[in-house]
Enzyme design. Structure first.
Site, PDB file in Angstrom:
ATOM      1  N   GLU A  48       0.818  -1.214   0.000  1.00  0.00           N
ATOM      2  CA  GLU A  48       0.000   0.000   0.000  1.00  0.00           C
ATOM      3  C   GLU A  48       0.854   1.269   0.000  1.00  0.00           C
ATOM      4  O   GLU A  48       0.585   2.203  -0.756  1.00  0.00           O
ATOM      5  CB  GLU A  48      -0.922   0.046   1.236  1.00  0.00           C
ATOM      6  CG  GLU A  48      -1.889  -1.102   1.332  1.00  0.00           C
ATOM      7  CD  GLU A  48      -1.401  -2.228   2.220  1.00  0.00           C
ATOM      8  OE1 GLU A  48      -2.213  -2.806   2.949  1.00  0.00           O
ATOM      9  OE2 GLU A  48      -0.185  -2.537   2.189  1.00  0.00           O
ATOM     10  N   CYS A  76      -2.789  -2.793   7.603  1.00  0.00           N
ATOM     11  CA  CYS A  76      -2.362  -2.641   8.991  1.00  0.00           C
ATOM     12  C   CYS A  76      -2.573  -1.188   9.414  1.00  0.00           C
ATOM     13  O   CYS A  76      -2.982  -0.348   8.604  1.00  0.00           O
ATOM     14  CB  CYS A  76      -0.884  -3.030   9.128  1.00  0.00           C
ATOM     15  SG  CYS A  76       0.253  -1.886   8.313  1.00  0.00           S
ATOM     16  N   CYS A  79      -0.536   1.347   7.267  1.00  0.00           N
ATOM     17  CA  CYS A  79      -1.094   1.555   5.929  1.00  0.00           C
ATOM     18  C   CYS A  79      -2.436   2.274   5.985  1.00  0.00           C
ATOM     19  O   CYS A  79      -2.724   3.114   5.132  1.00  0.00           O
ATOM     20  CB  CYS A  79      -1.202   0.219   5.196  1.00  0.00           C
ATOM     21  SG  CYS A  79       0.430  -0.496   4.843  1.00  0.00           S
TER      22      CYS A  79
END
Length: 142
Positions: A48, A76, A79
């Site tokens: 990402e 996560c 990101c």
């Protein structure tokens, strides 16, 4: 999501965790990336972040307000923060990550009152394929 899955497969072939990401604007792909944390020796080289950096460079702006992000695993916290700061319009993710995910699992980053921007979220898009790829990748390493 098919392009994100292909990027994830390429990452796996390079020995990386198979996560792929694609950013689309006005129907055109403007960035594609797979995880490169091992290759780059960079713990922030998640698919990402790499795709967001590429898209921002191509568009000449840190704001990706008209862009949609497709990723093969639930982002996560790191990101999710980058997605928020980039002002991504829509987030599509495939497999859920109960341990490290931060969108519909864990901290639920976009639902926090301190979150600057929350994209529209579409989860489970291509989940079966992405989850199978991740399972196979880790099974082969055990």
């Amino acid at each position: 999501m098919d392009l994100a899955l292909a990027a994830a497969q390429s990452a796996a072939e390079a020995g990386e965790v198979p996560i792929g990401c694609v950013i689309v604007r006005a129907g055109a792909v403007i960035a594609t990336a797979g995880n490169r944390t091992l290759t780059d020796r960079d713990p922030t080289a998640h698919a990402e972040l790499l795709a967001i950096r590429e898209a921002a460079r191509k568009l000449g702006s840190e704001r990706l307000v008209d862009c949609d992000l497709y990723v093969t695993l639930e982002p996560c916290t790191m990101c999710a923060g980058a997605i928020s700061f980039a002002r991504i319009r829509r987030l599509y993710f495939a497999a859920f990550d109960p341990k490290g995910g931060a969108v519909e699992s864990g901290v639920r980053f976009f639902g926090q009152p301190t979150c600057h921007h929350a994209p529209e979220i579409y989860s489970g898009v291509g989940e079966r394929e992405a989850a199978a790829m991740l399972r196979e990748f880790f099974r082969a390493r055990r």
